[in-house]
Scaffold this motif. Structure first.
Motif, PDB file in Angstrom:
ATOM      1  N   LEU B 147       1.367   1.436   6.342  1.00  0.00           N
ATOM      2  CA  LEU B 147       1.974   0.116   5.934  1.00  0.00           C
ATOM      3  C   LEU B 147       0.921  -0.767   5.588  1.00  0.00           C
ATOM      4  N   GLY B 149      -0.130  -4.491   4.648  1.00  0.00           N
ATOM      5  CA  GLY B 149       0.108  -5.976   4.223  1.00  0.00           C
ATOM      6  C   GLY B 149      -1.081  -6.613   3.806  1.00  0.00           C
ATOM      7  N   THR B 170       3.174   2.294   1.700  1.00  0.00           N
ATOM      8  CA  THR B 170       4.012   1.158   1.413  1.00  0.00           C
ATOM      9  C   THR B 170       3.186  -0.239   1.316  1.00  0.00           C
ATOM     10  N   ALA B 172       2.992  -4.245   1.192  1.00  0.00           N
ATOM     11  CA  ALA B 172       4.023  -5.150   1.546  1.00  0.00           C
ATOM     12  C   ALA B 172       3.252  -6.455   1.469  1.00  0.00           C
ATOM     13  N   GLU B 174       2.893 -10.470   1.605  1.00  0.00           N
ATOM     14  CA  GLU B 174       3.609 -11.314   2.213  1.00  0.00           C
ATOM     15  C   GLU B 174       4.499 -12.335   1.309  1.00  0.00           C
ATOM     16  N   ARG B 177       7.216 -10.000   0.058  1.00  0.00           N
ATOM     17  CA  ARG B 177       8.121  -9.187   1.193  1.00  0.00           C
ATOM     18  C   ARG B 177       8.267  -9.863   2.445  1.00  0.00           C
ATOM     19  N   LEU B 180       5.346  -8.276   7.852  1.00  0.00           N
ATOM     20  CA  LEU B 180       5.647  -6.741   8.257  1.00  0.00           C
ATOM     21  C   LEU B 180       6.546  -6.310   8.877  1.00  0.00           C
TER      22      LEU B 180
END
Ligand code: HEM
Lengths: 401, 322
Positions: B147, B149, B170, B172, B174, B177, B180
């Motif tokens: 993950l 971010g 993934t 992501a 900010e 999306r 986190l």
């Protein structure tokens, strides 16, 4: 780079580095291979060998090109089944090597050993007092074997019973890195029994609550290694930590018994004990050889080695390479032995080297306190092993002072 | 005293040449670093960092994010941090290919422990130590998820490299999306899963909080503190040997070990890269400038020992128990 043809002009030799005559005295073979070229072809085994410092060191350091996971003996694990589950350190490559190495390096590091120092010095003094009640004794059994067997198994935390199995197990292990010769055959009958005993000592329930063994299991509880790895890492200690130091200590005792002026020097400057041991490890190289396997077509010392091929590294020969060492055959406390490859070099460099040094420092310090002069008192006898430069017997006479 | 003259031993690898500097995202450059003579660099493992000392004297830690199967190259990623004392700004604005930087380490306080499954959580430049971990997880066939971010897609480095891993990653940002979704990713501890997290303090605090009652060893984090250390001394310093009563001056081009040996003081050594620990000496006064790969932060802070093959002095003089 231009492709190197298969028919390279590599020096070829038929000598057998593992035959009885060579194991009795490897120096002529070492010199022959070293002078033949940076890399030579060993016709008898169909592999390459290197006996020069620069190439041996380069091969040891270059784990990317020269791997250990195909075995660090002659046997190639890509095609041959190893006789026991491979070591997670000695016979592993990154990434698998990383976690066991990190844990063991901490467990056996200088800071961890500080707690043992006082005890080991006291143990050495006690043993030396006992042994010196006689003026003639065998330095192999009475000191070189007795001292490690007295302190090391306790430090690991294994029970007393069965410790006599440690030396024959190690002897077989170090023979097994060589060709399947007579020495290996002689060890086979007891192999199953010895292995079963060693494997048993690695279990958590068998080990003491403190010591190197417990520290390794604690690392598994912290998740730094897995619980499946822990017993095999303990096994590394029992495999690599006994015979090596026995013959390392025998080497330094032999050196002093044959170099009285160097003993005088140690008596005057006891802080030379550390240098003395490493100089003896350079000079005798208790671990003589290890192998690697090429991971790719790679060049070493101007010779190309094909992917999958084995190469023999003669650590003992490198430690006496005149290209690197002045008067390499001389045991001399004035020399700086730093950089010798007797403990290897690179990511597999002996993780127990600080243990070995502490044992020898303790023993030499105790002896230097009491012994004015040490000399040979009879004929010495080598012990033959495919990897170790070993002693069976070193009769010595001492004068106390 | 026989001095060694082998080229292999002379290679004190305490300087690196910037072979390449590339902008890889908004405010992020990577430096490709090599030994000035192209030799092997000290070995490292995923999670390691090096201390880089810039020409101006500032020292700063950077995670290694290259490929250790290439023994001659290090790669680090550097985020421009306007509020830092200037290390990162200077790298961005002043340092250029061809220049050299001094370095210490590599050291690893963030080792990758074996596990059948991993969850990697990166915030911004915190992706750097995780990149070699991911490579390694892939090599050993572990099951893993990342993950990642960041403020915005444009500010997130290495997205192209990560794309090759497909659905395991993934991304992501900010601004697209939101924050986190830690609750979803860290719902419950699993004995077969280790979580590795690196990023800014707020992310680490959130993760720590989330996993507060997890069994030990499952969550492993590295705080990415943007701290410049005081300018390291680059000039000469004195070393006083209390036991032998000798005093020597160590000039910039010599290691302490070499100076000792030149003065006839036997200090046994082996790897000469700050890795094996053979040459450890006790420090009685002064502050060592540690450059080894062995001591952890607490041991460094104690300042009572050093490895003279690579480490130097942070003070005008050092007193050693020799
Ligand atoms: C004088 C005594 C010793 C000598 C000459 C010696 C020699 C060596 C050498 C040459 C290697 C490198 C192997 C390679 O590169 O493939 C090695 C590795 C190793 N040694 Fe020693 N050793 C000694 C004592 C010890 C002791 C006391 C221990 C345990 C406490 C130990 C444990 C190990 C282990 C576990 C490895 C494998 C490390 C790895 O692959 O990462 N050794 N040793």
């Amino acid at each position: 780079m231009a492709p190197v043809s298969a028919a390279q002009d590599i020096p070829h030799t038929d000598v057998d580095p593992f035959c009885p005559e060579t194991l009795e005295d490897p120096l002529p073979m070492q010199a022959e291979l070293r002078e033949a070229g940076p890399v030579v072809r060993l016709g008898r085994y169909g592999i390459h060998a290197t006996a020069r410092y620069e190439e041996v060191r380069a091969a040891l350091c270059d784990w990317q090109s020269f791997q250990s996971a195909a075995g660090v003996g002659l046997s190639n694990f890509r095609y041959e089944q190893p006789w026991r589950p491979p070591s997670l350190l000695l016979e592993a490559d990154p990434p698998h090597h990383d976690a066991p190495r990190t844990v063991l390096a901490r467990t056996l590091g200088p800071r961890a050993l500080r707690e043992l120092r006082e005890d080991w010095f006291a143990d050495a003094a006690q043993l030396v007092d006992q042994v010196l009640t006689g003026h003639e004794f065998d330095a192999v059994t009475q000191l070189a074997e007795a001292f490690p067997l007295r302190v090391f198994p306790d430090a690991v935390g294994i029970p007393r019973q069965g410790r006599e199995n440690l030396l024959p197990y190690g002897d077989f292990l170090f023979n097994s890195f060589g060709p399947a010769n007579e020495l290996v055959e002689q060890g086979r009958p007891r192999l199953a029994e010895l292995s079963a005993w060693v494997d048993d000592q690695c279990r958590r329930t068998v080990l003491e609550d403190t010591g190197f063994g417990a520290a390794i299991w604690a690392a598994a509880d912290r998740g730094d290694i897995t619980h499946e790895q822990a017993p095999l890492i303990v096994r590394s200690l029992l495999s690599a930590g006994v015979d090596t130091t026995v013959h390392g200590l025998a080497a330094v005792l032999y050196a002093f018994a044959t170099h009285p002026e160097q003993w005088q020097r140690l008596r005057q400057e006891p802080e030379l004990a550390r240098v003395a041991f490493d100089e003896a490890v350079r000079w005798q190289s208790p671990v003589q050889t290890f192998f690697r396997t090429a991971t790719t077509d790679v060049e070493l010392g101007g010779t190309s080695i094909a992917e999958g091929e084995k190469i023999l590294m003669l650590l003992g020969a490198a430690n006496r390479d005149p290209r690197r060492w002045d008067e390499p055959d001389v045991f001399d406390l004035s020399r700086d032995p730093s950089g010798h490859v007797g403990f290897g070099m690179g990511i597999h460099q002996c993780v127990g080297q600080h243990v070995a040094r502490l044992e020898s420092e303790a023993l030499l310090t105790a002896l230097a306190h009491r012994v004015e002069h040490i000399e040979l008192a009879g004929s010495t006898r080598r012990h033959h092993n495919n990897t170790l430069r070993a002693w069976r017997s070193l009769p010595v006479r001492v004068h106390l002072g | 005293m026989t001095m060694d003259t082998s080229p292999a031993d002379r290679a004190t690898a305490d300087e690196l040449r910037v072979a390449d500097k590339t902008e890889v995202a908004d405010g992020v450059v990577t430096l490709t670093l090599r030994h000035p003579r192209g030799e092997r660099l000290p070995d490292w493992t995923p999670g390691s960092h090096v201390d880089l000392t810039l020409p101006c004297g500032l020292t700063r830690q950077y995670s290694l994010c290259g490929n250790r199967w290439d023994a001659r190259t290090y790669r680090v990623g550097v985020l421009r941090e306007p509020d830092s004392r200037g290390g990162s700004t200077r790298i961005h604005d002043e340092l250029s290919a061809g220049e050299t930087v001094a370095f210490g380490g590599p050291r690893n306080n963030f080792t990758l422990a074996p596990s059948p499954r991993y969850v990697f959580i990166a915030g911004g430049i915190g992706i750097t130590p995780l990149l070699p971990m991911i490579h390694q997880a892939e090599l050993v066939g572990a099951d893993w998820q990342l993950l990642y971010g960041g403020r915005s897609r444009a500010s997130m480095a290495f997205l192209d490299e990560l794309r090759t891993y497909g659905r395991r990653v993934t991304v992501a940002p900010e601004d697209e999306r939101g924050p986190l979704d830690l609750p979803a990713w860290l719902s419950a501890p699993r004995a077969d899963t280790k979580v590795y997290c690196c990023g800014p303090a707020p992310l680490l605090d959130a993760v720590d909080q989330h996993c507060a009652d997890w069994p030990t060893g499952l969550l492993r984090t590295e705080r990415f503190v943007a701290r410049d250390r005081t300018p390291a001394r680059s000039g000469a310093f004195d070393v006083e040997l209390r036991r032998s009563g000798l005093s020597l001056t160590v000039t910039p081009e010599r290691s302490v070990l070499r100076a000792l040996n030149d003065a006839g003081v036997h200090v046994l050594s082996s790897c000469r890269q700050g890795l094996c620990g053979t040459c450890e000496v006790t420090v009685l006064a002064g502050e060592p400038d540690h450059r080894d790969s062995i001591l952890d932060d607490d041991e460094r802070a104690r300042g009572n020992c050093m490895f003279p093959c690579v480490s130097r002095s942070g003070t005008d003089s050092l007193a050693l128990d020799l």
